[in-house]
Design a protein around this motif. Structure first.
Motif, PDB file in Angstrom:
ATOM      1  N   HIS A 187       0.844  -1.192   0.000  1.00 60.78           N
ATOM      2  CA  HIS A 187       0.000   0.000   0.000  1.00 60.78           C
ATOM      3  C   HIS A 187       0.881   1.243   0.000  1.00 60.78           C
ATOM      4  O   HIS A 187       1.843   1.341   0.765  1.00 60.78           O
ATOM      5  CB  HIS A 187      -0.911   0.008   1.223  1.00 60.78           C
ATOM      6  CG  HIS A 187      -1.876   1.147   1.235  1.00 60.78           C
ATOM      7  ND1 HIS A 187      -2.902   1.267   0.331  1.00 60.78           N
ATOM      8  CD2 HIS A 187      -1.954   2.246   2.029  1.00 60.78           C
ATOM      9  CE1 HIS A 187      -3.586   2.372   0.578  1.00 60.78           C
ATOM     10  NE2 HIS A 187      -3.020   2.988   1.598  1.00 60.78           N
ATOM     11  N   ARG A 208       3.252   1.305  -9.045  1.00 63.32           N
ATOM     12  CA  ARG A 208       2.115   0.479  -9.467  1.00 63.32           C
ATOM     13  C   ARG A 208       2.560  -0.643 -10.393  1.00 63.32           C
ATOM     14  O   ARG A 208       2.034  -1.764 -10.323  1.00 63.32           O
ATOM     15  CB  ARG A 208       1.067   1.353 -10.161  1.00 63.32           C
ATOM     16  CG  ARG A 208       0.274   2.259  -9.232  1.00 63.32           C
ATOM     17  CD  ARG A 208      -0.745   3.075 -10.028  1.00 63.32           C
ATOM     18  NE  ARG A 208      -1.523   3.991  -9.215  1.00 63.32           N
ATOM     19  CZ  ARG A 208      -2.657   3.667  -8.588  1.00 63.32           C
ATOM     20  NH1 ARG A 208      -3.136   2.425  -8.682  1.00 63.32           N
ATOM     21  NH2 ARG A 208      -3.326   4.574  -7.888  1.00 63.32           N
ATOM     22  N   HIS A 224       4.185  -3.195  -8.223  1.00 58.19           N
ATOM     23  CA  HIS A 224       3.231  -3.819  -7.297  1.00 58.19           C
ATOM     24  C   HIS A 224       1.847  -3.832  -7.940  1.00 58.19           C
ATOM     25  O   HIS A 224       0.964  -3.044  -7.553  1.00 58.19           O
ATOM     26  CB  HIS A 224       3.186  -3.047  -5.971  1.00 58.19           C
ATOM     27  CG  HIS A 224       4.511  -2.900  -5.311  1.00 58.19           C
ATOM     28  ND1 HIS A 224       5.367  -1.843  -5.572  1.00 58.19           N
ATOM     29  CD2 HIS A 224       5.149  -3.663  -4.386  1.00 58.19           C
ATOM     30  CE1 HIS A 224       6.464  -1.971  -4.838  1.00 58.19           C
ATOM     31  NE2 HIS A 224       6.354  -3.067  -4.113  1.00 58.19           N
ATOM     32  N   GLY A 248      -1.044  -3.837  -5.675  1.00 57.98           N
ATOM     33  CA  GLY A 248      -0.994  -2.862  -4.583  1.00 57.98           C
ATOM     34  C   GLY A 248      -2.122  -1.848  -4.652  1.00 57.98           C
ATOM     35  O   GLY A 248      -2.805  -1.701  -5.675  1.00 57.98           O
ATOM     36  N   THR A 249      -2.315  -1.142  -3.564  1.00 59.26           N
ATOM     37  CA  THR A 249      -3.343  -0.104  -3.481  1.00 59.26           C
ATOM     38  C   THR A 249      -2.695   1.233  -3.136  1.00 59.26           C
ATOM     39  O   THR A 249      -1.614   1.277  -2.547  1.00 59.26           O
ATOM     40  CB  THR A 249      -4.399  -0.453  -2.417  1.00 59.26           C
ATOM     41  OG1 THR A 249      -3.735  -0.671  -1.156  1.00 59.26           O
ATOM     42  CG2 THR A 249      -5.156  -1.716  -2.805  1.00 59.26           C
ATOM     43  N   VAL A 250      -3.384   2.312  -3.496  1.00 62.18           N
ATOM     44  CA  VAL A 250      -2.848   3.662  -3.309  1.00 62.18           C
ATOM     45  C   VAL A 250      -3.903   4.543  -2.654  1.00 62.18           C
ATOM     46  O   VAL A 250      -5.074   4.525  -3.057  1.00 62.18           O
ATOM     47  CB  VAL A 250      -2.414   4.292  -4.650  1.00 62.18           C
ATOM     48  CG1 VAL A 250      -1.946   5.729  -4.441  1.00 62.18           C
ATOM     49  CG2 VAL A 250      -1.327   3.462  -5.307  1.00 62.18           C
ATOM     50  N   THR A 251      -3.501   5.303  -1.643  1.00 63.32           N
ATOM     51  CA  THR A 251      -4.328   6.363  -1.075  1.00 63.32           C
ATOM     52  C   THR A 251      -3.703   7.695  -1.450  1.00 63.32           C
ATOM     53  O   THR A 251      -2.515   7.912  -1.217  1.00 63.32           O
ATOM     54  CB  THR A 251      -4.417   6.248   0.457  1.00 63.32           C
ATOM     55  OG1 THR A 251      -5.097   5.048   0.810  1.00 63.32           O
ATOM     56  CG2 THR A 251      -5.173   7.434   1.045  1.00 63.32           C
ATOM     57  N   GLU A 259      -4.059   6.443   8.143  1.00 58.64           N
ATOM     58  CA  GLU A 259      -3.636   6.386   6.745  1.00 58.64           C
ATOM     59  C   GLU A 259      -2.141   6.120   6.634  1.00 58.64           C
ATOM     60  O   GLU A 259      -1.694   5.299   5.823  1.00 58.64           O
ATOM     61  CB  GLU A 259      -3.952   7.701   6.038  1.00 58.64           C
ATOM     62  CG  GLU A 259      -5.395   7.896   5.661  1.00 58.64           C
ATOM     63  CD  GLU A 259      -5.625   9.156   4.860  1.00 58.64           C
ATOM     64  OE1 GLU A 259      -6.752   9.326   4.358  1.00 58.64           O
ATOM     65  OE2 GLU A 259      -4.691   9.994   4.740  1.00 58.64           O
ATOM     66  N   ALA A 284      -1.088   2.561   7.685  1.00 57.37           N
ATOM     67  CA  ALA A 284      -1.554   1.510   6.774  1.00 57.37           C
ATOM     68  C   ALA A 284      -0.639   1.346   5.565  1.00 57.37           C
ATOM     69  O   ALA A 284      -0.775   0.383   4.803  1.00 57.37           O
ATOM     70  CB  ALA A 284      -2.974   1.817   6.305  1.00 57.37           C
ATOM     71  N   ALA A 285       0.289   2.286   5.380  1.00 57.36           N
ATOM     72  CA  ALA A 285       1.124   2.304   4.180  1.00 57.36           C
ATOM     73  C   ALA A 285       2.445   1.581   4.389  1.00 57.36           C
ATOM     74  O   ALA A 285       3.045   1.640   5.471  1.00 57.36           O
ATOM     75  CB  ALA A 285       1.389   3.739   3.752  1.00 57.36           C
ATOM     76  N   ASP A 286       2.895   0.925   3.339  1.00 62.03           N
ATOM     77  CA  ASP A 286       4.253   0.375   3.303  1.00 62.03           C
ATOM     78  C   ASP A 286       5.233   1.429   2.793  1.00 62.03           C
ATOM     79  O   ASP A 286       6.378   1.486   3.220  1.00 62.03           O
ATOM     80  CB  ASP A 286       4.321  -0.849   2.384  1.00 62.03           C
ATOM     81  CG  ASP A 286       3.337  -1.923   2.776  1.00 62.03           C
ATOM     82  OD1 ASP A 286       3.547  -2.554   3.821  1.00 62.03           O
ATOM     83  OD2 ASP A 286       2.344  -2.117   2.039  1.00 62.03           O
TER      84      ASP A 286
END
Length: 204
Positions: free
Chosen positions: A3, A30, A33, A36-39, A83, A86-88
């Motif tokens: 993330h 992206r 990954h 993967g997800t992005v905020t 937030e 939650a991120a890597d």
């Protein structure tokens, strides 16, 4: 699942060089990954206010002792820290404004730098509690000479500040990508931005 949390702080929504670098870094991330997800959080949108006395008081009130007022005063901080945690990978894009970070970015920083949440102090030593394993800084400078040995190196209160802050919070892998002379002629800007975008993709 990997993330990425992206923080943008340029007041320019279009034509921003720092956002362009972050676009390149995000695209590369992206690609690396695919699951993967992005905020994305744009701190210039006016949703983060100047930190208040009530918020500071709430930061130093134990959770068990918080009443409705303290919980309301720290709700935004709680959300922004969630937030972050939650991120890597943390991706920050920022221009230098008057030798320092944009005010909008400092508003976000004041909400997420919080004792017993993103750092701890035992009376003698500080310990970072932030959980991202790395950060990528995509920074834009209107003039040249901010790099090591440059005439404006002593005036760079953007990159050194952010690197120190993130390391203080426990993010030890901080990668910095910069583009300088963004107010120069079109050819110089294009060449410098192309080189920086390549570096941003590599950093991600």
């Amino acid at each position: 699942m990997p993330h990425l949390l992206r923080i943008d702080s340029s007041s320019r929504q279009t034509g921003s060089h720092s956002r362009a670098l972050a676009d390149s870094a995000e695209a590369a991330w992206r690609q690396t990954h695919p699951g993967g997800t992005v905020t994305n959080r744009d701190v210039t949108d006016g949703t983060i206010p100047v930190i208040s006395e009530a918020t500071i008081a709430g930061f130093y009130t134990p959770d068990a002792a918080k009443g409705p007022d303290e919980r309301a005063a720290t709700a935004l901080s709680d959300m922004l820290i969630a937030e972050l945690q939650a991120a890597d990978t943390l991706l920050i894009s920022a221009p230098i404004y008057n030798f320092a970070p944009p005010a909008s970015l400092k508003l976000w920083i004041d909400q997420i730098v919080r004792i017993n949440r993103t750092f701890a102090f035992d009376g003698a030593n500080f310990t970072g509690l932030a959980t991202p394993t790395r950060a990528i800084l995509c920074l834009a400078y209107g003039a040249g000479g901010y790099d090591v040995g440059g005439a404006l190196e002593p005036a760079d209160f953007l990159a050194p500040y952010l690197r120190f802050l993130l390391t203080f919070l426990g993010i030890e892998d901080v990668r910095t990508v910069t583009v300088e002379q963004t107010t120069a002629d079109d050819a110089t800007v294009a060449a410098n931005l192309a080189a920086a975008e390549t570096a941003a993709r590599a950093a991600a």
